[in-house]
Design a protein around this motif. Structure first.
Motif, PDB file in Angstrom:
ATOM      1  N   LEU A  76       0.826  -1.202   0.000  1.00  0.00           N
ATOM      2  CA  LEU A  76       0.000   0.000   0.000  1.00  0.00           C
ATOM      3  C   LEU A  76       0.864   1.257   0.000  1.00  0.00           C
ATOM      4  O   LEU A  76       0.539   2.256  -0.651  1.00  0.00           O
ATOM      5  N   GLU A  77       1.987   1.182   0.732  1.00  0.00           N
ATOM      6  CA  GLU A  77       2.904   2.319   0.776  1.00  0.00           C
ATOM      7  C   GLU A  77       3.516   2.565  -0.604  1.00  0.00           C
ATOM      8  O   GLU A  77       3.659   3.719  -1.046  1.00  0.00           O
TER       9      GLU A  77
ATOM     10  N   GLN B 197       3.114   5.867  -3.011  1.00  0.00           N
ATOM     11  CA  GLN B 197       4.226   6.607  -3.606  1.00  0.00           C
ATOM     12  C   GLN B 197       4.008   6.816  -5.094  1.00  0.00           C
ATOM     13  O   GLN B 197       4.310   7.884  -5.634  1.00  0.00           O
ATOM     14  N   CYS B 198       3.471   5.798  -5.764  1.00  0.00           N
ATOM     15  CA  CYS B 198       3.185   5.913  -7.197  1.00  0.00           C
ATOM     16  C   CYS B 198       2.155   7.005  -7.463  1.00  0.00           C
ATOM     17  O   CYS B 198       2.271   7.776  -8.425  1.00  0.00           O
TER      18      CYS B 198
END
Length: 325
Positions: free
Chosen positions: A2-3, A7-8
């Motif tokens: 999820l992190e 970031q994307c």
């Protein structure tokens, strides 16, 4: 996971940051303001204020299929660079440190006094600009002349209208090729200067960008990818690429193909015979009849691979890439 996805998403909005806060961006808002002011003065000097506003608010420039693809690509490309293409990114600091370290091990002491730091810094600033500008011309020339590279560079030239974001309309393969070679070249130059002058050496910057490069954007560089036809006149265009000269570079007229490949300076085009002065306006942008093949986002990203495959693999050995997958 999820992190990583978060970031994307953040990186997808990097173009907004580039516009608002990044002086190294070619469409930084300050450059745009200066460019619009130059355009206003240029058109106004000939009593063409109405034409200025007509061009500024031209719906086709901002909302055509070509323009919409520009917007999509400047959001998608940073995500691709961060994710699946991160392995292909060249690190400037690593190469610069390796170069200076190698020279130090060879006996270069970096003994230049701090009292001359300003002179070394000015020399480094100008040299980095000069080397980077030449590399941009040379790599651009190769992208036009080497068929395999041209298949990817076509994406940039398939734009049918020019606006400020078209400056970043590049296929990832094209952008990574340019970036890897040019970054390596300027990093070696930077490392060499540090080895001779010492670690205290710094580059002069404006808003975080090389001061010389930033200056070329303040005086109209941002207009190279815009709807405004601004010529500097033949005397200045012997030295600097005007917006109108870059319009000619994007022209769909075959007589303009492979001309004016310089970034900021016109000296490379003049030296190597690729200069074309802005003595006529461009009627149509693109790559001729083939332009219509690049009007979808999927074509912009995948068609170059198919075309490169067809160039690289003998025709007798070719299979349909789609079926092969």
């Amino acid at each position: 996971m999820l992190e990583y996805l978060a970031q994307c998403v953040i990186i997808a909005f990097k173009p907004v940051y580039n516009l608002l806060a990044d002086g190294s961006s070619r469409y930084y808002w300050v450059y745009i303001i200066f460019g619009l002011a130059i355009s206003w003065l240029a058109y106004g000097s000939n009593g063409r204020h109405r034409e200025f506003f007509a061009r500024l608010f031209d719906k086709n420039v901002w909302w055509s299929v070509s323009a919409q693809n520009d917007y999509r690509m400047i959001m998608i490309n940073p995500v691709l660079k961060f994710s699946v293409l991160s392995w292909a990114t060249v690190n400037f600091d690593t190469i610069s440190s390796f170069t200076s370290g190698t020279l130090h091990s060879a006996g270069v002491t970096g003994a230049a006094g701090t009292e001359w730091a300003w002179a070394w810094g000015a020399a480094l600033t100008f040299t980095l600009f000069l080397v980077n500008d030449f590399m941009r011309w040379w790599l651009h020339y190769l992208a036009h002349k080497i068929p395999l590279l041209w298949e990817f560079h076509k994406v940039h030239h398939s734009a049918e209208v020019l606006n400020f974001t078209t400056s970043e309309r590049f296929h990832p393969v094209d952008a990574l090729t340019f970036g890897a070679v040019s970054t390596t070249a300027v990093a070696i130059v930077n490392g060499g200067f540090i080895a001779f002058a010492g670690d205290h050496l710094t580059v002069s910057t404006i808003a975080g960008a090389n001061a010389v490069w930033a200056t070329t954007n303040y005086i109209g560089g941002v207009l190279r990818h815009s709807q405004f036809w601004i010529s500097f006149g033949p005397r200045i265009e012997r030295w600097l690429i005007s917006p109108a000269m870059h319009h000619i570079h994007h022209s769909g007229d075959p007589k303009h193909f492979d001309k004016n490949m310089g970034g900021a300076l016109a000296i490379w085009d003049r030296m190597f015979g690729t200069i074309y002065y802005a003595n006529e306006t461009v009627k149509e942008f693109g790559i001729g009849e083939e332009t219509k093949e690049f009007r979808s986002l999927s074509a912009l990203y995948f068609r170059p691979f198919v075309s490169a495959y067809r160039r690289f693999v003998p025709e007798t050995e070719q299979t349909d890439p789609a079926k092969a997958a």
